[in-house]
Scaffold this motif. Sequence first.
Motif, PDB file in Angstrom:
ATOM      1  N   GLN A 143     125.922  41.612  50.463  1.00  0.00           N
ATOM      2  CA  GLN A 143     125.740  43.167  49.621  1.00  0.00           C
ATOM      3  C   GLN A 143     127.056  43.783  49.628  1.00  0.00           C
ATOM      4  O   GLN A 143     127.896  43.399  50.326  1.00  0.00           O
ATOM      5  CB  GLN A 143     124.890  43.540  50.635  1.00  0.00           C
ATOM      6  CG  GLN A 143     123.453  43.077  50.726  1.00  0.00           C
ATOM      7  CD  GLN A 143     122.409  44.063  51.369  1.00  0.00           C
ATOM      8  OE1 GLN A 143     122.764  44.840  52.041  1.00  0.00           O
ATOM      9  NE2 GLN A 143     121.121  43.432  51.465  1.00  0.00           N
ATOM     10  N   SER A 144     127.044  44.656  48.485  1.00  0.00           N
ATOM     11  CA  SER A 144     128.198  45.401  48.239  1.00  0.00           C
ATOM     12  C   SER A 144     128.211  46.834  48.966  1.00  0.00           C
ATOM     13  O   SER A 144     129.154  47.465  48.991  1.00  0.00           O
ATOM     14  CB  SER A 144     128.210  45.818  46.916  1.00  0.00           C
ATOM     15  OG  SER A 144     127.036  46.308  46.336  1.00  0.00           O
ATOM     16  N   VAL A 145     127.044  47.086  49.641  1.00  0.00           N
ATOM     17  CA  VAL A 145     126.945  48.397  50.411  1.00  0.00           C
ATOM     18  C   VAL A 145     128.137  48.626  51.408  1.00  0.00           C
ATOM     19  O   VAL A 145     128.700  49.727  51.130  1.00  0.00           O
ATOM     20  CB  VAL A 145     125.421  48.302  51.033  1.00  0.00           C
ATOM     21  CG1 VAL A 145     125.366  49.798  52.030  1.00  0.00           C
ATOM     22  CG2 VAL A 145     124.495  48.175  50.459  1.00  0.00           C
ATOM     23  N   GLU A 191     122.086  46.868  40.941  1.00  0.00           N
ATOM     24  CA  GLU A 191     121.929  47.674  42.233  1.00  0.00           C
ATOM     25  C   GLU A 191     123.408  47.941  42.720  1.00  0.00           C
ATOM     26  O   GLU A 191     123.638  49.203  43.118  1.00  0.00           O
ATOM     27  CB  GLU A 191     121.478  46.776  43.306  1.00  0.00           C
ATOM     28  CG  GLU A 191     119.975  46.355  43.023  1.00  0.00           C
ATOM     29  CD  GLU A 191     119.308  45.758  44.034  1.00  0.00           C
ATOM     30  OE1 GLU A 191     120.081  44.953  44.804  1.00  0.00           O
ATOM     31  OE2 GLU A 191     118.094  45.153  44.087  1.00  0.00           O
ATOM     32  N   SER A 192     124.438  47.380  42.712  1.00  0.00           N
ATOM     33  CA  SER A 192     125.691  47.634  43.005  1.00  0.00           C
ATOM     34  C   SER A 192     126.469  48.792  42.199  1.00  0.00           C
ATOM     35  O   SER A 192     126.877  49.959  42.671  1.00  0.00           O
ATOM     36  CB  SER A 192     126.896  46.541  42.997  1.00  0.00           C
ATOM     37  OG  SER A 192     126.148  45.579  43.871  1.00  0.00           O
ATOM     38  N   LEU A 235     124.533  51.978  43.031  1.00  0.00           N
ATOM     39  CA  LEU A 235     124.983  52.575  44.271  1.00  0.00           C
ATOM     40  C   LEU A 235     126.604  53.497  44.084  1.00  0.00           C
ATOM     41  O   LEU A 235     126.709  54.340  44.387  1.00  0.00           O
ATOM     42  CB  LEU A 235     125.224  51.465  45.631  1.00  0.00           C
ATOM     43  CG  LEU A 235     125.766  52.031  46.578  1.00  0.00           C
ATOM     44  CD1 LEU A 235     124.551  53.013  47.437  1.00  0.00           C
ATOM     45  CD2 LEU A 235     125.779  50.726  47.442  1.00  0.00           C
ATOM     46  N   VAL A 243     130.248  52.026  50.844  1.00  0.00           N
ATOM     47  CA  VAL A 243     130.435  52.918  51.815  1.00  0.00           C
ATOM     48  C   VAL A 243     131.917  53.257  52.407  1.00  0.00           C
ATOM     49  O   VAL A 243     132.369  54.391  52.476  1.00  0.00           O
ATOM     50  CB  VAL A 243     129.535  52.593  52.929  1.00  0.00           C
ATOM     51  CG1 VAL A 243     129.983  53.820  54.182  1.00  0.00           C
ATOM     52  CG2 VAL A 243     128.159  52.595  52.527  1.00  0.00           C
TER      53      VAL A 243
END
Length: 297
Positions: free
Chosen positions: A45-47, A101-102, A105, A51
């Motif tokens: 994931q890119s979260v 989704e990325s 975000l 962040v």
Amino acid sequence: MTPESFAHLTLAFGLLGNVVSFMVFLSPLPTFIKVYKKKSTEGFQSVPYVVGLFSAMLWIYYALLKTDCMLLITINSIGCFIQSCYICFFIFYAPKKARIESLKLIVLMIVVGFGLIVTLTWFLANGAGRVVIVGWICLVFALCVFMAPLGVVRQVIKTKSVEYMPVLLSAALTLNAITWFFYGLLLHDFNIAIPNILGVTFGVLQMILYFVYKNKKPVISDEKISELEAKKVETEEQKTSETRDQEIIDVVKLSALMCSIPVVTRSNDNTNDICHDRLAVEPPPVPVVAHTIEVAA
């Protein structure tokens, strides 16, 4: 301690923090090498990288307002560059759904979130008040980031396995928190020092858990059992499919073998087919015997 030696000690901790933080920023490189080789982000994931970019930008803004935290600006500028590279790399190899989704975000955190923080603090506060507000925002966000390892700690205690807790990364994060804690303490900047107390605490906790559970027999969780069962079913289906394919191949070979038997004729049919349902084979020729009759003179 003289003010000069005090300043040298602050500089030493700041430079050490820059070196350790740089190594931490490079820690995801093996993941992206794997992504490059497989040309797919798989389940990654890119979260964390979004962040990380948001956090680096926030600390740069705070350091610019403080004017005496140049070492914060240097390392977080490098962090912004590295995290941006990670995000671009992820978006390039991610499937369409993960890419969308990325991007959502990024817009939410970087464009809207950081943009609002800069705009509101710049126009609604001034001077020391702006520094205090941004400092508190950095402090709260850093505390939230340092609480992230709680999920890993919970998983280690539940499974009694350190599979998902790399000890070298935990040690690097602990050392990083220690250096920045002393840097903030020597600068009398508690917005830097206080979050790193939590970072040191969780880092030490992870190291203790590693040495406690590194030789323990892991407990298989329900998710692991389900995964193993799914793999078992998939393997059995694959074996069944291979067996079915082999049977079909054997039937085809047998048909080909039967069709390769030579046939002479077919009764009451002049077609050139080789394989027939009813075959008539010509009987072998009967030898002709010559008889000699003797006549008396």
